[in-house]
Motif scaffolding. Structure first.
Motif, PDB file in Angstrom:
ATOM      1  N   TYR A 289      44.182  39.762  37.217  1.00 30.12           N
ATOM      2  CA  TYR A 289      43.662  39.970  36.338  1.00 30.12           C
ATOM      3  C   TYR A 289      44.084  40.608  34.976  1.00 30.12           C
ATOM      4  CZ  TYR A 289      39.196  41.467  34.469  1.00 30.12           C
ATOM      5  OH  TYR A 289      38.170  41.701  34.180  1.00 30.12           O
ATOM      6  N   LYS A 290      44.604  42.126  35.219  1.00 27.71           N
ATOM      7  CA  LYS A 290      44.886  42.304  34.361  1.00 27.71           C
ATOM      8  C   LYS A 290      45.625  42.054  32.989  1.00 27.71           C
ATOM      9  CE  LYS A 290      46.760  46.709  34.276  1.00 27.71           C
ATOM     10  NZ  LYS A 290      47.305  47.907  34.886  1.00 27.71           N
ATOM     11  N   ALA A 291      46.557  41.526  33.814  1.00 26.54           N
ATOM     12  CA  ALA A 291      47.703  40.358  33.092  1.00 26.54           C
ATOM     13  C   ALA A 291      47.107  39.582  31.924  1.00 26.54           C
ATOM     14  CB  ALA A 291      48.997  39.742  33.814  1.00 26.54           C
ATOM     15  N   GLU A 292      46.274  38.819  33.052  1.00 31.30           N
ATOM     16  CA  GLU A 292      45.021  37.649  32.279  1.00 31.30           C
ATOM     17  C   GLU A 292      44.431  38.036  30.687  1.00 31.30           C
ATOM     18  OE1 GLU A 292      44.242  33.264  34.413  1.00 31.30           O
ATOM     19  OE2 GLU A 292      42.612  34.705  34.186  1.00 31.30           O
ATOM     20  N   LYS A 293      43.976  39.365  31.357  1.00 34.80           N
ATOM     21  CA  LYS A 293      42.953  40.204  29.990  1.00 34.80           C
ATOM     22  C   LYS A 293      43.483  40.655  28.960  1.00 34.80           C
ATOM     23  CE  LYS A 293      39.342  43.304  30.099  1.00 34.80           C
ATOM     24  NZ  LYS A 293      38.415  44.749  30.236  1.00 34.80           N
ATOM     25  N   ASN A 442      51.893  37.021  34.649  1.00 35.20           N
ATOM     26  CA  ASN A 442      52.112  38.421  34.876  1.00 35.20           C
ATOM     27  C   ASN A 442      53.639  39.174  33.734  1.00 35.20           C
ATOM     28  OD1 ASN A 442      50.803  39.648  36.972  1.00 35.20           O
ATOM     29  ND2 ASN A 442      51.928  38.303  38.015  1.00 35.20           N
ATOM     30  N   LEU A 443      54.555  38.224  33.301  1.00 33.92           N
ATOM     31  CA  LEU A 443      55.609  38.412  32.619  1.00 33.92           C
ATOM     32  C   LEU A 443      54.511  38.161  31.386  1.00 33.92           C
ATOM     33  CD1 LEU A 443      58.235  38.856  32.060  1.00 33.92           C
ATOM     34  CD2 LEU A 443      59.131  36.816  31.880  1.00 33.92           C
ATOM     35  N   LEU A 444      53.950  37.684  30.558  1.00 34.63           N
ATOM     36  CA  LEU A 444      53.159  37.672  29.346  1.00 34.63           C
ATOM     37  C   LEU A 444      52.004  38.292  28.998  1.00 34.63           C
ATOM     38  CD1 LEU A 444      53.757  35.865  26.978  1.00 34.63           C
ATOM     39  CD2 LEU A 444      51.630  34.192  27.580  1.00 34.63           C
ATOM     40  N   GLY A 445      52.178  38.774  29.989  1.00 31.69           N
ATOM     41  CA  GLY A 445      50.772  40.082  30.196  1.00 31.69           C
ATOM     42  C   GLY A 445      51.483  40.960  30.002  1.00 31.69           C
ATOM     43  N   SER A 446      52.702  41.563  30.629  1.00 33.44           N
ATOM     44  CA  SER A 446      53.360  42.534  30.203  1.00 33.44           C
ATOM     45  C   SER A 446      54.222  42.590  28.996  1.00 33.44           C
ATOM     46  CB  SER A 446      54.114  42.611  30.921  1.00 33.44           C
ATOM     47  OG  SER A 446      54.223  42.586  32.837  1.00 33.44           O
ATOM     48  N   VAL A 469      56.922  29.439  37.751  1.00 33.88           N
ATOM     49  CA  VAL A 469      57.153  29.710  39.227  1.00 33.88           C
ATOM     50  C   VAL A 469      56.814  30.260  39.474  1.00 33.88           C
ATOM     51  CG1 VAL A 469      58.901  30.526  40.916  1.00 33.88           C
ATOM     52  CG2 VAL A 469      59.607  28.538  39.342  1.00 33.88           C
ATOM     53  N   GLY A 470      55.236  31.826  38.952  1.00 31.85           N
ATOM     54  CA  GLY A 470      55.075  33.010  39.095  1.00 31.85           C
ATOM     55  C   GLY A 470      53.193  32.294  38.521  1.00 31.85           C
ATOM     56  N   PRO A 471      52.341  33.178  39.266  1.00 29.00           N
ATOM     57  CA  PRO A 471      51.031  32.479  38.559  1.00 29.00           C
ATOM     58  C   PRO A 471      51.293  32.023  37.575  1.00 29.00           C
ATOM     59  CG  PRO A 471      51.747  34.261  39.947  1.00 29.00           C
ATOM     60  CD  PRO A 471      52.546  34.288  40.053  1.00 29.00           C
ATOM     61  N   GLY A 472      50.446  31.210  37.419  1.00 34.44           N
ATOM     62  CA  GLY A 472      49.687  31.230  35.941  1.00 34.44           C
ATOM     63  C   GLY A 472      49.772  29.689  35.330  1.00 34.44           C
ATOM     64  N   GLN A 473      49.456  29.021  34.551  1.00 34.78           N
ATOM     65  CA  GLN A 473      49.905  28.297  33.660  1.00 34.78           C
ATOM     66  C   GLN A 473      49.916  28.108  32.031  1.00 34.78           C
ATOM     67  OE1 GLN A 473      47.696  24.678  35.729  1.00 34.78           O
ATOM     68  NE2 GLN A 473      46.195  25.111  34.474  1.00 34.78           N
ATOM     69  N   VAL A 474      50.297  29.243  31.330  1.00 29.72           N
ATOM     70  CA  VAL A 474      49.717  29.876  30.428  1.00 29.72           C
ATOM     71  C   VAL A 474      49.827  29.188  29.136  1.00 29.72           C
ATOM     72  CG1 VAL A 474      50.277  32.445  30.680  1.00 29.72           C
ATOM     73  CG2 VAL A 474      52.287  31.291  29.491  1.00 29.72           C
ATOM     74  N   ARG A 724      46.346  24.196  39.460  1.00 30.90           N
ATOM     75  CA  ARG A 724      46.733  25.567  39.437  1.00 30.90           C
ATOM     76  C   ARG A 724      45.176  25.691  39.284  1.00 30.90           C
ATOM     77  NH1 ARG A 724      52.192  28.184  38.148  1.00 30.90           N
ATOM     78  NH2 ARG A 724      53.433  26.848  39.002  1.00 30.90           N
ATOM     79  N   LYS A 725      44.409  27.125  39.959  1.00 25.31           N
ATOM     80  CA  LYS A 725      43.474  27.755  39.229  1.00 25.31           C
ATOM     81  C   LYS A 725      43.793  28.875  38.817  1.00 25.31           C
ATOM     82  CE  LYS A 725      42.181  28.107  44.562  1.00 25.31           C
ATOM     83  NZ  LYS A 725      43.319  26.881  44.966  1.00 25.31           N
ATOM     84  N   THR A 726      43.321  28.477  37.610  1.00 26.41           N
ATOM     85  CA  THR A 726      43.483  30.005  36.577  1.00 26.41           C
ATOM     86  C   THR A 726      42.090  29.743  35.687  1.00 26.41           C
ATOM     87  OG1 THR A 726      44.066  28.525  34.978  1.00 26.41           O
ATOM     88  CG2 THR A 726      46.649  29.289  36.095  1.00 26.41           C
ATOM     89  N   ASP A 727      41.926  31.733  34.781  1.00 29.61           N
ATOM     90  CA  ASP A 727      40.906  30.975  34.063  1.00 29.61           C
ATOM     91  C   ASP A 727      41.316  31.914  32.856  1.00 29.61           C
ATOM     92  OD1 ASP A 727      38.026  31.036  33.967  1.00 29.61           O
ATOM     93  OD2 ASP A 727      37.986  33.103  33.980  1.00 29.61           O
ATOM     94  N   LEU A 728      42.838  31.801  32.463  1.00 33.99           N
ATOM     95  CA  LEU A 728      42.663  31.796  31.560  1.00 33.99           C
ATOM     96  C   LEU A 728      41.347  31.252  30.330  1.00 33.99           C
ATOM     97  CD1 LEU A 728      44.653  33.653  28.503  1.00 33.99           C
ATOM     98  CD2 LEU A 728      46.363  32.231  29.761  1.00 33.99           C
TER      99      LEU A 728
END
Length: 738
Positions: A289-293, A442-446, A469-474, A724-728
């Motif tokens: 959540y923090k990374a998406e935000k 996560n990686l893009l958020g970091s 491979v990890g969560p999201g579809q940024v 994928r379920k994402t809210d970005l």
């Protein structure tokens, strides 16, 4: 009765920071007939230990093994410290370096006063040391504290071992909690999952009977909720889950239906402690959540800052066209100009549309427009990619240093933290990121957390490739939000009239394969055969490739799955004997059921930034040094990654696989002159459009598809990938339009 050796610890040969010790032990007693000849002799031992004291007496439980360098040695699985029992032994113990300020004279006085059970009395009778003549309160306290700590570490390790923890895990837990270990474990064993990286929910589950943890223990339910959320999130690539999904899967794991009142209270407690985030009936792991935000906030901030107003950009573009003998099309010119004037831009397009050409142009014009020297340009620009091979491609294209995102952020593999973060931001001004489709939330958020707001951000990638491979579809979410300026490059630049790779990729993207897809072209061949003939056909083809000059860097076979006759694992075994057969001139080493030998092509599976090797990198085994001749006494495998030689030991082989055949997922971020893809109905679960598209677009000069035409058509027509379920996307729209 367990076999043991009893004796004294004499010295160590090696000790790791994780508590692994190779040492010398003098055997005084044993119940193992095989070791009777070692009584009153020294033996080499190995194992995990909390704290070994030289010349102390121990009982080691374990078994003897034959080591190629150290010879006959003892592998310790458990151990006990033996306290000295006779008066002379206790005097020697108390006057050792362990007890500061206690000499032989004082030690004798203590033993004469307290008797044979001196050590037990010190630990159990609070003021007994004050009976010793000339003993001060300060000295007595120091002796008690030292002896208590000495006993406490051993007793704690024994306690953890009796619960069922392996020695290595027991040490990790003890090093985290020290004197509070037992109280923390008994209070809430599940907290160890958060505090100690090596300990998982499933490990605790296997031990809970010994702690009398009931099936419906609330601590267990909370830990299970987090475990299920992590498992589902990382398996499916979602950034959030629904209440129903979590409740159903938790109840299924626990094998009973958790009532909603209890379940809701557990969720609220996890939310209170910032383990999860609940927002509009969406349930997130808090870090995601923090990374998406963070992504949303950075994009919003950049969009609202004033844009740059460079003069004469058209003139710079024209000069570049003359120098490089190139002509940019309208979309490419727009991409260059927008990337230099806007604060954030996305450039997307398939293979052959000029994405790499655009990156090169942006860097060159940025240098000219800002009148920068080469050194100043390198200080102000950051070229980034998610994989080592993709970053190398950027360097080759721009002649500027590029790096992986992990290396740029100074990732510490031991702590899993980034040194470049919101408290220690990078000072680059122009950030160009390639292969953005591979980057997870996560990686893009970091990354965004570690960048200042005084930047220009250029995101480059192929919208139609596989997601991360990890969560999201940024990349997909950023583009579909319509909140970020996106330039789509759609004009194909073919190398010659009879080429087909880029056209095929475009057709696959649109799901419109033409009837001539089996026709041979200059850069494309479709070899039709049924699934039983794929292995022999591949072997025959590879023999021909070897005859014509095989280069492991330029030629790559890719398949969707590991299992089965035509799966990656079997194909690698079969093709190893073609590309690198067994020979008396080549050393080899067995790991599980796989043989690795010198000259083998291998694929890196994990990031190792300290060695400048990253997930997806491909190398070749340069040499193998067996344990009987290596300086370390261990098998050493040296792998060459484009001139970067990295040393592995046998235990590290879990980090690599053979690379003659790799997954299409692992090929992302890479390009090869020649790509071979078997396609068969056996892969049915993995035959879908984006996967095939990603594989096809890895080929630069030659693409060979081998297998069944109808399976290929079925894959291209199958656009039913998991959504994928994402809210970005929604968060961006709401933030920027509000």
């Amino acid at each position: 009765m367990k076999k043991f050796i009893k004796g004294t610890y004499r010295r160590n040969i090696f000790e790791s920071d994780k508590g692994y010790v190779i040492g010398i032990f003098r055997v005084r007693e044993t119940n193992d007939e095989e070791l009777e000849d070692f009584v009153d002799k020294t033996i080499t031992f190995t194992g995990y230990f909390a704290d070994l004291k030289l010349d102390d007496t121990y009982i080691f439980y374990g078994e003897s093994v034959e080591h190629p360098k150290y010879g006959f040695q003892y592998q310790v699985s458990e151990y006990e410290r033996v306290k000295p029992e006779d008066k002379d032994g206790i005097i020697e113990f108390l006057s050792s370096n362990l007890f500061k300020g206690v000499g032989e004279k004082l030690a004798k006085s203590i033993v004469e006063t307290l008797g044979d059970n001196t050590l037990d009395r010190i630990l159990t009778e609070e003021d007994c040391l004050l009976l010793v003549p000339k003993m001060t309160s300060k000295k007595a306290k120091s002796i008690v504290d030292t002896l208590s700590k000495y006993e406490e570490s051993h007793q704690t390790i024994v306690y953890l071992s009796e619960l069922g923890f392996a020695m290595k895990d027991a040490l990790s837990i003890y090093n985290k909690y020290r004197m509070n270990t037992i109280s923390n474990i008994e209070n809430d064993i599940y907290r160890v999952i958060d505090d100690v990286d090596e300990i998982t929910f499933l490990k605790i589950e296997g031990l809970r009977d010994k702690l009398n943890i009931e099936d419906n223990d609330e601590r267990r339910i909370k830990a299970c909720i987090l475990y299920i959320m992590q498992a589902l999130t990382y398996h499916n690539g979602d950034t959030y889950l629904t209440y129903e999904t979590i409740h159903t899967e938790v109840s299924r794991y626990l094998k009973y239906d958790v009532d909603e009142i209890t379940f809701d209270s557990m969720l609220e407690e996890l939310k209170l402690f910032k383990k999860i985030k609940i927002q509009r009936e969406k349930y997130y792991l808090y870090d995601i959540y923090k990374a998406e935000k963070e992504i949303v906030n950075k994009i919003d901030t950049l969009e609202k800052l004033p844009h740059s107003n460079y003069k004469n950009l058209e003139r710079y573009i024209e000069q570049l066209e003359k120098i490089n003998d190139i002509s940019y099309n309208d979309k490419q010119r727009e991409a260059i100009i927008k990337a230099l004037t806007n604060n954030v831009v996305i450039i997307t397009g398939g293979p052959g549309t000029g994405k790499t050409t655009i990156i090169k142009a942006i860097t060159e014009i940025y240098k000219q427009a800002n009148k920068l020297s080469d050194k100043e340009l390198e200080e102000r620009i950051a070229l980034l990619a998610p994989t080592g091979r993709a970053s190398k491609r950027m360097t080759e294209a721009t002649l500027l240093p590029a790096t992986t995102i992990h290396r740029f952020l100074k990732w510490n593999k031991d702590t899993n933290k980034f040194a470049v973060n919101k408290y220690n931001k990078d000072n680059s001004h122009l950030i160009i990121i390639d292969e953005v489709s591979m980057i997870d939330t996560n990686l893009l958020g970091s990354l965004f957390e570690g960048l200042t707001d005084n930047i220009k951000l250029v995101l480059v990638g192929d919208y139609n490739q596989l997601p991360s491979v990890g969560p999201g579809q940024v990349l997909k979410d950023l583009i579909e939000s319509d909140m970020v300026l996106t330039i789509e490059l759609d004009l194909l630049y073919r190398q010659r009239d009879n080429s087909y790779i880029n056209i095929l990729a475009s057709e696959i993207k649109d799901g419109e394969i033409n009837e001539y897809f089996k026709e041979t072209k200059d850069d494309y061949t479709f070899l039709e055969c049924d699934s039983t003939m794929i292995v022999p056909s591949l072997k025959k083809m590879c023999m021909q490739i070897i005859k014509h000059g095989y280069d492991y860097k330029k030629f790559q076979i890719m398949a969707p799955m590991y299992r089965g006759t035509n799966g990656i694992d079997n194909l690698n075994k079969q093709l190893q004997e073609v590309f690198n057969p067994r020979s008396i001139d080549k050393e080899e080493i067995k790991y599980g059921d796989v043989y690795y030998r010198e000259n083998d092509k291998v694929l890196q599976l994990v990031n190792m930034p300290d060695d400048n090797v990253f997930n997806g990198d491909i190398g070749v085994i340069d040499r193998i040094v067996k344990a009987n001749i290596s300086k370390s006494g261990k098998n050493e495998i040296y792998i060459d990654f484009d001139g970067n030689i990295v040393k592995y030991e046998t235990k590290d082989l879990i980090k690599i696989k053979h690379g003659y055949v790799i997954t299409i997922h692992k090929s992302q971020g890479s390009e090869f002159d020649v790509v071979v893809m078997p396609i068969t109905h056996e892969y049915y679960r993995m035959l879908y459009r984006k996967l095939v598209y990603t594989g096809v677009t890895r080929a630069k000069k030659k693409l060979i598809i081998i297998g069944e035409g109808d399976s290929f058509i079925r894959a291209v027509m199958n656009n039913n990938e998991y959504v994928r379920k994402t809210d970005l996307k929604n968060k961006l729209i709401e933030k920027i339009t509000s």
